[in-house]
Design an enzyme around this catalytic site. Structure first.
Site, PDB file in Angstrom:
ATOM      1  N   ARG A 296       0.828  -1.207   0.000  1.00  0.00           N
ATOM      2  CA  ARG A 296       0.000   0.000   0.000  1.00  0.00           C
ATOM      3  C   ARG A 296       0.862   1.257   0.000  1.00  0.00           C
ATOM      4  O   ARG A 296       0.569   2.219  -0.718  1.00  0.00           O
ATOM      5  CB  ARG A 296      -0.965  -0.042   1.185  1.00  0.00           C
ATOM      6  CG  ARG A 296      -2.115  -0.988   0.930  1.00  0.00           C
ATOM      7  CD  ARG A 296      -2.973  -1.281   2.132  1.00  0.00           C
ATOM      8  NE  ARG A 296      -4.074  -2.153   1.732  1.00  0.00           N
ATOM      9  CZ  ARG A 296      -4.915  -2.731   2.564  1.00  0.00           C
ATOM     10  NH1 ARG A 296      -4.801  -2.535   3.864  1.00  0.00           N
ATOM     11  NH2 ARG A 296      -5.888  -3.503   2.107  1.00  0.00           N
ATOM     12  N   TYR A 440      -6.186  -0.716  -7.108  1.00  0.00           N
ATOM     13  CA  TYR A 440      -5.693  -1.976  -6.532  1.00  0.00           C
ATOM     14  C   TYR A 440      -5.014  -1.779  -5.181  1.00  0.00           C
ATOM     15  O   TYR A 440      -4.866  -0.665  -4.702  1.00  0.00           O
ATOM     16  CB  TYR A 440      -4.815  -2.749  -7.503  1.00  0.00           C
ATOM     17  CG  TYR A 440      -3.558  -2.128  -8.064  1.00  0.00           C
ATOM     18  CD1 TYR A 440      -2.989  -0.966  -7.579  1.00  0.00           C
ATOM     19  CD2 TYR A 440      -2.910  -2.756  -9.138  1.00  0.00           C
ATOM     20  CE1 TYR A 440      -1.836  -0.449  -8.120  1.00  0.00           C
ATOM     21  CE2 TYR A 440      -1.748  -2.256  -9.690  1.00  0.00           C
ATOM     22  CZ  TYR A 440      -1.222  -1.097  -9.181  1.00  0.00           C
ATOM     23  OH  TYR A 440      -0.067  -0.594  -9.722  1.00  0.00           O
ATOM     24  N   GLU A 441      -4.659  -2.903  -4.563  1.00  0.00           N
ATOM     25  CA  GLU A 441      -4.154  -2.931  -3.179  1.00  0.00           C
ATOM     26  C   GLU A 441      -5.159  -2.329  -2.196  1.00  0.00           C
ATOM     27  O   GLU A 441      -4.785  -1.662  -1.241  1.00  0.00           O
ATOM     28  CB  GLU A 441      -2.800  -2.212  -3.070  1.00  0.00           C
ATOM     29  CG  GLU A 441      -1.697  -2.849  -3.870  1.00  0.00           C
ATOM     30  CD  GLU A 441      -1.532  -4.326  -3.594  1.00  0.00           C
ATOM     31  OE1 GLU A 441      -1.872  -4.782  -2.484  1.00  0.00           O
ATOM     32  OE2 GLU A 441      -1.076  -5.054  -4.493  1.00  0.00           O
ATOM     33  N   GLY A 442      -6.430  -2.575  -2.453  1.00  0.00           N
ATOM     34  CA  GLY A 442      -7.493  -1.992  -1.642  1.00  0.00           C
ATOM     35  C   GLY A 442      -7.867  -0.649  -2.226  1.00  0.00           C
ATOM     36  O   GLY A 442      -7.062   0.288  -2.204  1.00  0.00           O
TER      37      GLY A 442
END
Length: 598
Positions: A296, A440-442
């Site tokens: 993140r 992406y990555e949350g």
């Protein structure tokens, strides 16, 4: 054409002058060997590698993309050679554990190198970025035997790691995953299931790909409490570390994407593959968060890197582009028109981009500093203080930096006019590449929910109090310093605004749980603007006494860009406050059926 030179002058300023990294490193046993000379050499060599090896492949890599043939993925021309240069130079293990062959550099150093990587070639950078996260996870959670077997190969780039979470029906809600892990009775497990959107799931860069896979045991409890973590190599590995037979890990397809086309985004099928468990049964998601939180911050830096290269390229264009005359009259009367930077609106866009880029660089380094303290500091209290800040700031680093990075690429593109819409200038690629970082990555909405729900509401604002106390300590130290009065007064007002809004949302959330989600994104943005004001205040506090007033003076420019942030960007918090105070009812009152077309 696009242009990129690693912003070493600003990186040195942030590292050495704003955060005094050399003093911090000297105070911690694990980092005492990282001298200023070593840090400078890493920055210089990193700049050469990214500018000369990776940046020339960016435009062509985007045009060519990855190719999928008969279950195999082929990366764009030049990627294999660039990867080899990265691996042979020791860059794959720059932040890795020295016990297993890593370079052991502090996070503050790797943050700056990652920015260079993403700025020069974001699609390529995702391969080593995922590898670094996978190595960190194994170093944190694997047995000594597993670490000894795998880490040196990952640091050397001979093998490379991935992260396998998402399934067609389970994205954010990982408790719904169906991938199964059946114990074989010999310490191994048979992994069966399908994963999608796997970055670097299949490619031709390394001899083996090490997948870190979330799956469920037969006796797994429902939901996220039933998830375990498994290491599943593409090729089985013999006792002597030589590669054995294919491990029934197959690529079903690659995605056709808006951007980052040189990065292989794969459907990966585990067709009875053999894996080993990492960590404890049913505790896999907690272990995976070690990697996810690393990624993140890394993806936040992707936004920064793309904002930086977009800015540099736009300014290179602006030097040559002449259009119309300046509002106050001709500035270059010998030419048919003036350079476009004479126009206030072009200045507005350029200063917005630069102000966010420089604040993002400082903020990423600040989070990196907290990571270093939380890992290496001898004092337990200091380590916990830093760890709490990391927990608070990680969702902000991912979401706010990528949102502002995307904004930066769009505003930089706008400076070109029509040329920015055409591919040969490179600007439109940066817009496309930056867009994924918000997803992406949350997704950034999920990051905002994490910040508002878990990091603020769930602990009654404890983490926020740590942050605001640190800022106020800085403000107390600046009392009486020339040029800082406006900064100190404004930042105190913004801290009070942030605290007041936090209290309001927590109170509203107790009465109506929908208020947390309704406020989340606006709250993260409010937090981000205040955090960036803190970063700018720290930079201006250093630059102000050194500013000469000369047009080409680095410190004078720093103060002036800071003023743009203070006067023209920071007031956005007023609107965010009003939006948050509007509450959830405005969002939830419209009947669900009314959203759908008749």
């Amino acid at each position: 054409m696009a242009k990129y030179k690693a912003p070493l002058r600003d990186m040195r300023f942030v590292l050495n002058e704003v955060f005094a990294a050399d003093q911090l490193w000297a105070s911690m046993e694990a980092t005492q060997e990282v001298t200023p000379d070593l840090a400078e050499a890493i920055l210089e060599e990193g700049a050469k590698l990214t500018e000369n090896e990776l940046f020339p492949l960016n435009l062509s890599g985007d045009a060519e993309g990855c190719r999928f043939e008969n279950g195999q993925v082929f990366t764009p021309k030049g990627f294999k050679e660039a990867y080899r240069a990265l691996a042979e130079g020791g860059w794959m293990g720059l932040g890795g554990n020295p016990e297993f062959g890593g370079q052991g550099m502090p996070k503050m150093m790797t943050v700056l190198f990652e920015e260079m990587l993403y700025a020069s070639n974001a699609a390529f950078t995702l391969y080593p970025a995922l590898n670094s996260g996978a190595a960190l996870l194994l170093d944190s959670h694997a047995s000594e035997e597993i670490k000894a077997k795998y880490l040196s190969k990952l640091y050397e780039g001979q093998w490379i790691g991935t992260m396998c979470l998402t399934e067609p029906h389970a994205g954010t809600d990982l408790g719904l995953i169906r991938t199964k892990a059946e114990p074989n009775g010999d310490g191994t497990y048979t992994i069966t299931g399908n994963k999608i959107w796997i970055t670097g799931g299949e490619h031709d860069l390394a001899e083996n790909i090490i997948h870190l896979v979330l799956a469920k045991l037969p006796d797994a409890p429902a939901g996220t409490r039933g998830i375990s973590l498994f290491l599943v190599p593409k090729f089985k590995i013999h006792e002597d570390d030589s590669l054995g037979e294919h491990n029934l890990v197959n690529c079903g397809s690659i995605e056709h994407k808006m951007g980052i086309k040189g990065s292989a985004t794969c459907v990966i099928n585990f067709d009875g593959s053999q894996g080993i468990m990492i960590g404890e049964p049913h505790r896999g998601l907690a272990a995976m968060f070690t990697m996810m939180n690393y990624e993140r911050l890394s993806i936040g830096i992707q936004g920064l890197g793309l904002g930086e290269v977009a800015y540099q390229s736009a300014m290179d264009f602006a030097k040559e582009r002449i259009q119309s005359r300046a509002p106050k009259g001709p500035q270059q009367p010998e030419k048919a028109a003036d350079p476009i930077l004479v126009h206030p609106d072009v200045r507005r866009m350029a200063l917005n981009v630069r102000a966010f880029n420089e604040a993002s660089r400082a903020f990423a380094s600040y989070v990196g500093m907290q990571l270093d303290i939380s890992k290496y500091h001898a004092d337990d209290t200091q380590r916990q203080h830093a760890a709490d800040l990391v927990a608070l700031l990680t969702p902000v680093a991912k979401a706010f930096i990528t949102d502002r990075g995307f904004d930066a690429t769009v505003e930089a593109q706008q400076i070109y006019g029509g040329s920015g819409y055409c591919s040969e200038w490179g600007a439109e690629q940066y817009v496309r590449d930056a867009r994924i970082a918000q997803i992406y990555e949350g997704t950034n909405g999920i990051q905002a929910m994490d910040l508002m729900g878990r990091k603020i509401f769930a602990n009654g604002g404890k983490f926020l109090n740590i942050f605001t106390s640190d800022v106020r300590q800085f403000l107390a130290e600046q009392q009486g310093q020339t040029g800082m009065q406006d900064w100190c007064a404004t930042l105190e007002v913004e801290l009070k605004r942030l605290e007041s809004v936090t209290e309001q949302v927590m109170q509203m959330g107790k009465e109506n749980p929908e208020e947390i989600g309704a406020a989340a994104v606006d709250y993260l943005n409010l937090f981000g603007y205040v955090a960036y004001a803190y970063m700018w205040a720290r930079m201006v506090a250093v630059a102000q006494p050194k500013a000469t007033g000369a047009a080409d003076d680095f410190y004078t420019s720093k103060v002036k860009v800071g003023q743009h942030y203070l006067k023209r960007i920071l007031p956005r918090t007023l609107a965010l406050e009003a939006q948050i105070q509007a509450g959830a009812d405005v969002l939830m009152s419209l009947d669900e059926q009314a959203f759908y077309a008749e």
